[in-house]
Design a protein around this motif. Structure first.
Motif, PDB file in Angstrom:
ATOM      1  N   LYS A 155       0.834  -1.201   0.000  1.00 44.45           N
ATOM      2  CA  LYS A 155       0.000   0.000   0.000  1.00 44.45           C
ATOM      3  C   LYS A 155       0.867   1.249   0.000  1.00 44.45           C
ATOM      4  O   LYS A 155       0.584   2.241  -0.666  1.00 44.45           O
ATOM      5  N   PHE A 161       2.280   2.128  -3.403  1.00 44.75           N
ATOM      6  CA  PHE A 161       1.347   2.600  -4.417  1.00 44.75           C
ATOM      7  C   PHE A 161       1.141   4.108  -4.296  1.00 44.75           C
ATOM      8  O   PHE A 161       0.815   4.618  -3.227  1.00 44.75           O
ATOM      9  N   ASN A 180      -0.935   7.412  -5.400  1.00 44.96           N
ATOM     10  CA  ASN A 180      -2.224   7.843  -5.929  1.00 44.96           C
ATOM     11  C   ASN A 180      -2.099   9.291  -6.405  1.00 44.96           C
ATOM     12  O   ASN A 180      -1.963  10.214  -5.601  1.00 44.96           O
ATOM     13  N   LYS A 202      -4.353  11.223  -7.784  1.00 44.27           N
ATOM     14  CA  LYS A 202      -5.628  11.934  -7.872  1.00 44.27           C
ATOM     15  C   LYS A 202      -5.518  13.343  -7.291  1.00 44.27           C
ATOM     16  O   LYS A 202      -4.983  13.548  -6.212  1.00 44.27           O
ATOM     17  N   TYR A 206      -4.821  14.855 -12.814  1.00 44.25           N
ATOM     18  CA  TYR A 206      -5.475  13.578 -12.534  1.00 44.25           C
ATOM     19  C   TYR A 206      -6.809  13.825 -11.853  1.00 44.25           C
ATOM     20  O   TYR A 206      -6.864  14.287 -10.712  1.00 44.25           O
ATOM     21  N   LYS A 250      -7.841   8.268  -9.651  1.00 44.06           N
ATOM     22  CA  LYS A 250      -6.648   7.433  -9.525  1.00 44.06           C
ATOM     23  C   LYS A 250      -6.188   6.891 -10.869  1.00 44.06           C
ATOM     24  O   LYS A 250      -5.010   6.639 -11.077  1.00 44.06           O
ATOM     25  N   GLN A 251      -7.128   6.683 -11.785  1.00 44.63           N
ATOM     26  CA  GLN A 251      -6.805   6.079 -13.074  1.00 44.63           C
ATOM     27  C   GLN A 251      -7.105   6.960 -14.273  1.00 44.63           C
ATOM     28  O   GLN A 251      -6.816   6.577 -15.403  1.00 44.63           O
ATOM     29  N   ARG A 297      -2.897  -0.380 -13.621  1.00 45.86           N
ATOM     30  CA  ARG A 297      -1.663  -0.795 -12.961  1.00 45.86           C
ATOM     31  C   ARG A 297      -1.147  -2.117 -13.512  1.00 45.86           C
ATOM     32  O   ARG A 297      -1.888  -3.078 -13.663  1.00 45.86           O
ATOM     33  N   ASN A 307       4.062   0.848  -9.186  1.00 46.86           N
ATOM     34  CA  ASN A 307       3.789   2.165  -9.772  1.00 46.86           C
ATOM     35  C   ASN A 307       4.064   2.231 -11.269  1.00 46.86           C
ATOM     36  O   ASN A 307       4.171   3.316 -11.838  1.00 46.86           O
ATOM     37  N   ARG A 345       2.428   1.710 -14.774  1.00 47.91           N
ATOM     38  CA  ARG A 345       1.083   1.653 -15.323  1.00 47.91           C
ATOM     39  C   ARG A 345       1.110   1.697 -16.851  1.00 47.91           C
ATOM     40  O   ARG A 345       1.973   2.343 -17.445  1.00 47.91           O
ATOM     41  N   GLU A 360       6.249  10.474  -5.400  1.00 43.33           N
ATOM     42  CA  GLU A 360       5.019  11.251  -5.467  1.00 43.33           C
ATOM     43  C   GLU A 360       5.143  12.486  -6.353  1.00 43.33           C
ATOM     44  O   GLU A 360       4.146  13.036  -6.804  1.00 43.33           O
TER      45      GLU A 360
END
Length: 218
Positions: free
Chosen positions: A20, A23, A25, A27, A62, A65-66, A120, A124, A126, A172
């Motif tokens: 976790k 990963f 994010n 967003k 973003y 998340k995707q 993903r 990280n 993608r 990040e």
């Protein structure tokens, strides 16, 4: 038995937490970047390809998340070449056309706006698919057309673009990416003659991009 179960539980939650933590994010974040790579021009009827360098800058936000929205400013060469032989039959019902040929060499400042979906692959790393519209302004327009063809065509036009690529978040703030995109149906440069309808010649550009983007917000 209890010690084994406790050890297993600790290892399980430690591994889950680590995955976790790995990963990222994106967003709600803005990224600014730059990209460069190859520009491949398809040459239609002469069955050749012209390869050159291209580059640009990127702004990407973003919305999930995707999912992201991006706007870019790019510069690349464009062009096409074609040859159409004389198709007159000499009969009383003659629907043929005269011989014609053309070579167009140009360059554009392009402003593509895309929506992108990322999924993903590993941590990280993608993969992504994107689709958008580009507004193009010709900065160079050189025609070598036969005398029976016009060279009066619009110097500003829209085109569709789509692509597939990879994106890796180093942390990040920083990400690197590579993608392959295709520009289609924009910048009409002539027509082909058929018995009932005419078809058009349009420059088609395939771009291979390598880029880096950074989130400057603290």
């Amino acid at each position: 038995m209890k010690k084994t179960f406790l050890l297993f539980s600790v290892l399980f939650f430690t591994n889950a937490f680590a995955q976790k933590a790995d990963f990222i994010n994106p967003k709600g974040k803005w990224y600014l970047g730059a990209e460069a790579g190859l520009n491949i021009i398809n040459e239609y009827a002469v069955d050749q390809k012209d390869v050159s360098l291209q580059g640009g800058v990127l702004a990407e936000y973003y919305i999930g998340k995707q999912w992201s929205l991006s706007a870019r400013l790019k510069y690349f060469k464009t062009g096409l070449a074609f040859y159409r032989p004389d198709t007159h039959s000499g009969s009383w019902l003659d629907l043929g056309s005269d011989e014609s040929f053309g070579t167009f060499r140009g360059a554009v400042i392009s402003m593509p706006v895309d929506i992108k979906w990322e999924f993903r692959l590993y941590k990280n790393l993608r993969a992504n698919l994107k689709l958008g519209v580009a507004y193009n302004i010709e900065t160079k327009s050189e025609y070598n057309y036969s005398e029976n063809l016009s060279t009066e065509y619009a110097k500003q036009f829209a085109s569709l673009n789509s692509g597939i690529g990879l994106n890796y978040f180093v942390d990040e703030k920083l990400a690197i990416y590579a993608d392959y995109e295709y520009y289609l149906l924009g910048g009409y440069k002539g027509s082909t003659h058929f018995i009932i309808l005419n078809g058009g010649y349009y420059p088609q550009n395939a771009l291979l991009n390598f880029g880096v983007k950074y989130n400057f917000k603290k």
